[in-house]
Design a protein around this motif. Structure first.
Motif, short mmCIF file in Angstrom:
data_model
loop_
_atom_site.label_atom_id
_atom_site.label_comp_id
_atom_site.label_asym_id
_atom_site.label_seq_id
_atom_site.Cartn_x
_atom_site.Cartn_y
_atom_site.Cartn_z
N ARG A 252 0.81 -1.23 0.00
CA ARG A 252 0.00 0.00 0.00
C ARG A 252 0.84 1.27 0.00
NH1 ARG A 252 -1.46 -1.89 5.62
NH2 ARG A 252 -0.13 -0.68 7.03
N TYR B 19 2.55 2.69 2.61
CA TYR B 19 2.69 3.41 3.88
C TYR B 19 2.52 2.43 5.05
CZ TYR B 19 -2.44 3.32 4.33
OH TYR B 19 -3.74 2.92 4.44
N ILE C 230 1.33 7.41 10.90
CA ILE C 230 1.33 6.96 9.50
C ILE C 230 2.62 7.44 8.86
CG2 ILE C 230 0.10 7.03 7.30
CD1 ILE C 230 -2.37 7.98 8.89
N ASP D 148 -10.78 5.10 10.51
CA ASP D 148 -11.46 5.52 9.28
C ASP D 148 -10.70 6.61 8.54
OD1 ASP D 148 -13.50 3.75 9.80
OD2 ASP D 148 -14.78 5.25 10.78
N LEU E 31 -7.35 6.76 8.22
CA LEU E 31 -6.03 6.32 7.78
C LEU E 31 -5.83 6.49 6.28
CD1 LEU E 31 -5.44 3.09 9.91
CD2 LEU E 31 -4.51 5.39 10.27
N ASP E 32 -6.82 6.10 5.50
CA ASP E 32 -6.69 6.21 4.04
C ASP E 32 -6.55 7.67 3.62
OD1 ASP E 32 -6.80 4.98 1.32
OD2 ASP E 32 -8.57 6.24 1.18
N ARG E 33 -7.37 8.53 4.20
CA ARG E 33 -7.32 9.96 3.86
C ARG E 33 -5.99 10.59 4.27
NH1 ARG E 33 -8.17 14.12 7.14
NH2 ARG E 33 -9.21 12.84 8.71
N SER F 275 -3.14 9.06 4.79
CA SER F 275 -1.97 8.42 4.18
C SER F 275 -1.57 9.10 2.88
CB SER F 275 -2.24 6.94 3.94
OG SER F 275 -3.22 6.76 2.92
N ARG F 276 -2.53 9.66 2.16
CA ARG F 276 -2.22 10.25 0.85
C ARG F 276 -1.24 11.41 0.96
NH1 ARG F 276 -7.68 8.67 -0.06
NH2 ARG F 276 -8.52 10.72 0.50
#
Length: 280
Positions: free
Chosen positions: A209, A211, A225, A252, A254-256, A258-259
């Motif tokens: 992924r 990260y 992160i 919730d 983490l994805d936002r 991480s970018r």
């Protein structure tokens, strides 16, 4: 330190650049120099090129390209192989590049990247490297929020329980990784990964992924992160991260979050002349 600017702050003139610094219009561009740099950069992408090849592929006349090459040759930036009739990048280009590398400081280059990362995420940004099997934190840009993570420069942390540490471990080959894990995996919280096989699975997911996540593995109530920063050889030499309380750095989110972390790592990699060869 007292400012030596005696005028109003808004009228301060930055040293080393003119007042029309932000004006990139044609009158402030030296077209001949720009054209020369285009030829120079184009030549640098090949091992050796004939004048006709450069001219044809760049869509410029042979006479124009020749004048540029001869000028650059006079400064040692390019060289001409008379036997092969090929042009090459010259030794002077290496000398100048080496000077850039000498002035490049990872911490100095990281500061603006970390500041942007903190502003984009609202969380504390960190920079760390590996030192003798641990993560050494080099720099930090703190969030303005009241509750924050704090890793002052010089702090050491176990790699397997650190976002930056796991981001670096994930880029290691098997031999190097086994040496790093030889001493065992110390537990810091109930969430610390202490089983080598479980850590290997986590590292594989990190590589996939791009990260890593320290999910309360070092300190309960804190998440981190991180993503790796690569050097010119494509080796991971540092990690950049954001860290904050689990109340803000939620599962919730983490994805936002991480970018911008991945983007910051890529920006810093580019700023130090590195190249990404392993990160997805």
């Amino acid at each position: 330190m007292d400012s030596q600017d005696n005028g109003p702050r808004g009228s301060r003139k930055a040293r080393g650049r003119p007042r029309d610094w932000n004006d990139k219009t044609a009158q402030n561009t030296i077209k001949s120099l720009d054209r020369a740099m285009e030829v120079f950069e184009f030549l640098s992408e090949r091992q050796g090129m004939a004048l006709s090849t450069i001219s044809d592929e760049m869509g410029q006349s042979p006479s124009t390209v020749y004048r540029v090459l001869v000028t650059l040759e006079g400064r040692g930036l390019v060289e001409f192989d008379a036997e092969e009739q090929l042009w090459h990048i010259g030794a002077r280009a290496f000398t100048i590049g080496a000077r850039f590398l000498r002035r490049t400081s990872l911490v100095d280059r990281a500061r603006p990247v970390m500041r942007r990362l903190m502003e984009a995420t609202g969380e504390t940004a960190n920079l760390g490297v590996e030192k003798e099997g641990q993560v050494l934190f080099l720099s930090q840009v703190e969030t303005h929020a009241n509750i924050r993570a704090f890793f002052p420069p010089g702090t050491l942390s176990a790699m397997h329980a650190s976002g930056i540490g796991k981001a670096l471990l994930a880029q290691m080959d098997e031999d190097r990784l086994s040496r790093r894990l030889k001493g065992g995996l110390q537990s810091f919280t109930p969430r610390t990964i202490t089983d080598p096989m479980a850590l290997q699975e986590d590292l594989a997911a990190i590589r996939a992924r791009g990260y890593s996540v320290d999910d309360e593995e070092r300190n309960l109530g804190m998440r981190c992160i991180a993503a790796p920063v690569f050097d010119a050889a494509g080796e991971a030499l540092a990690g950049i991260s954001v860290s904050g309380p689990t109340s803000r750095v939620t599962a919730d989110a983490l994805d936002r979050l991480s970018r911008p972390v991945i983007e910051a790592a890529r920006s810093l990699t580019e700023a130090i002349g590195g190249q990404v060869t392993r990160q997805p």
